[in-house]
Design an enzyme around this catalytic site. Structure first.
Site, PDB file in Angstrom:
ATOM      1  N   ASP A  11       0.829  -1.201   0.000  1.00  0.00           N
ATOM      2  CA  ASP A  11       0.000   0.000   0.000  1.00  0.00           C
ATOM      3  C   ASP A  11       0.866   1.255   0.000  1.00  0.00           C
ATOM      4  O   ASP A  11       2.049   1.206   0.343  1.00  0.00           O
ATOM      5  CB  ASP A  11      -0.964   0.004   1.194  1.00  0.00           C
ATOM      6  CG  ASP A  11      -0.246  -0.071   2.541  1.00  0.00           C
ATOM      7  OD1 ASP A  11       0.824  -0.717   2.620  1.00  0.00           O
ATOM      8  OD2 ASP A  11      -0.754   0.509   3.521  1.00  0.00           O
ATOM      9  N   GLU A  28       0.142  -1.357   5.723  1.00  0.00           N
ATOM     10  CA  GLU A  28       1.222  -0.825   6.561  1.00  0.00           C
ATOM     11  C   GLU A  28       1.055   0.662   6.807  1.00  0.00           C
ATOM     12  O   GLU A  28       1.434   1.175   7.854  1.00  0.00           O
ATOM     13  CB  GLU A  28       2.575  -1.093   5.896  1.00  0.00           C
ATOM     14  CG  GLU A  28       3.785  -0.858   6.800  1.00  0.00           C
ATOM     15  CD  GLU A  28       4.291   0.583   6.802  1.00  0.00           C
ATOM     16  OE1 GLU A  28       5.116   0.920   7.666  1.00  0.00           O
ATOM     17  OE2 GLU A  28       3.863   1.376   5.930  1.00  0.00           O
TER      18      GLU A  28
END
Length: 441
Positions: free
Chosen positions: A86, A150
């Site tokens: 991400d 994350e």
């Protein structure tokens, strides 16, 4: 050891970085991110190298990939190599090149994730595929994890993997991931390569002040906004005491030797702030990690200018050094005062890893082989990574995602910044160094 990466790997690392950037995995923290297309892309590249990937989800679309490359020494502990899929948001209008174009211009790959951290994801894939073509096996088992989430809570990513799929990480005692072994130009002609051996803990706070709601024209001595503002001001102005950890001490000692300065961090009366002034630009590597911190970031209250609200809230980005959480909590209790409550909006542990281990020595050696002009030193990250969640499994984490960048390229400023980009030559260097380390780790 000579460079053993094949030319195809150098082409692939650039292509993989560009392709992954084109897959928009923006994580706004609202649960709407979908990492699955990027996870499927990574899984496809692993499968093409004969490595069997496992795709795992806590929430549909929030996909993680885990795979294991068997090493030649079955008695050796396994090594975790992880990167997140991400990225933080990017406003296209602010960028010179569209942030999800993955465009390659003048030897530079542009786009969100070029530094944080689709570059490292691509390097991992390129190295593993190179091994398959050349018949190489690493000494240790290498467990690869590409994670979701994350950039928010990690609940759908490394937290989920650590809590629900610990078996996939059996034997892993150490791990590597982002934010280490990058070039830091010190303005004096030196190239530093800091390898992370610690992270400050995360203490994101929610502050709540309550008072008496009423008309804005009336006397109100129980004003929630005033109470909150006073507490936020105290937090923002608080001067935290110095707390030097072993990793930071080691960094100070190495920097003192490099610059010919006298420094004994353990000596009574050692003035770390005065030492920082002598370091000049290099102080940026260590200054954020010599003490706890708490920076107010968000304020929320009211709905109309002539209405005094009964409640006001604020958010604070707090960080604490390894061993500093108890002091952090006690200080917040004191400086928020009796009229403001605080709680952790998000909390994760601080980490510290030893720098006198064979693994750290091999990371250092891998960088020095391909950047003999560089100076490798340990440092502690001011923020955090997925290593926090994987530490629940007893895995000691290091920041090691090597890049060699030219003078004037501000690596750290590009994290979450506008015009994020990475030079092609930096990707080539990183792939070579990562390959060298993983072969011998």
């Amino acid at each position: 050891m000579a460079d053993q990466v094949d030319p195809q790997a150098l082409d692939e690392v650039v292509r993989f970085t560009s392709d992954l950037i084109r897959i928009d995995t923006t994580n706004r923290g609202d649960g709407e991110c979908r990492e699955r297309p990027a996870a499927e892309y990574a899984a496809e590249q692993l499968a093409g190298a004969g490595v069997e990937p496992t795709l795992l989800e806590r929430t549909p679309g929030r996909t993680n990939v885990v795979a294991r490359v068997e090493g030649t020494d079955p008695a050796a502990d396994a090594l975790l190599v992880h990167g997140h899929l991400d990225v933080v948001p990017a406003e296209a209008g602010d960028w010179r090149v569209h942030p999800f174009s993955g465009e390659i211009l003048d030897g530079v790959v542009w786009g969100r994730g070029a530094i944080d951290m689709k570059n490292m994801d691509a390097m991992i894939l390129a190295a593993v595929r190179s091994w398959a073509r050349t018949g190489v096996r690493p000494r240790r088992d290498i467990v690869i994890a590409f994670t979701a989430d994350e950039e928010a809570s990690a609940l759908d990513g490394s937290g989920f993997l650590a809590d629900r799929h610990a078996d996939l990480f059996a034997g892993c005692t150490e791990g590597i991931s982002e934010s280490g072994a990058f070039t830091f130009h010190d303005g004096r002609g030196n190239q530093l390569y800091p390898i992370a051996a610690g992270e400050r803990g995360t203490g994101w706070l929610k502050l709540t002040a309550r008072g008496k709601a009423g008309h804005g024209s009336k006397v109100n001595r129980d004003n929630a906004v005033s109470r909150l503002a006073a507490a936020v001001t105290r937090i923002g102005e608080h001067r935290w005491p110095v707390r030097l950890t072993p990793t930071v001490r080691a960094a100070l000692v190495e920097l003192a030797a490099l610059y010919g300065l006298e420094a004994d961090p353990d000596a009574p009366g050692f003035d770390v702030d005065a030492f920082m002034e002598k370091l000049g630009p290099t102080a940026a590597l260590v200054e954020p990690t010599v003490r706890n911190s708490a920076n107010p970031t968000m304020l929320q209250s009211g709905y109309k200018v002539n209405v005094i609200p009964g409640e006001a809230t604020a958010y604070v980005d707090g960080r604490f050094v390894p061993g500093g959480e108890e002091e952090f909590r006690a200080t917040l209790d004191q400086i928020t005062g009796p009229d403001v409550d605080w709680e952790f909006h998000h909390r994760e542990v601080a980490l510290q890893a030893p720098v006198d281990t064979p693994t750290y020595a091999r990371m250092r050696a891998a960088v020095e082989e391909f950047a003999p002009e560089g100076h490798v030193l340990p440092y502690c990250m001011s923020g955090g990574t997925d290593a926090k969640q994987f530490s629940r499994l007893g895995i000691r984490g290091y920041g090691f995602s090597p890049l060699r960048t030219p003078e004037g390229f501000d690596y750290q400023a590009l994290f979450h910044g506008v015009d994020e980009r990475v030079p092609v030559e930096a990707l080539h260097f990183g792939t070579r160094v990562l390959d060298r380390f993983l072969r011998t780790a």
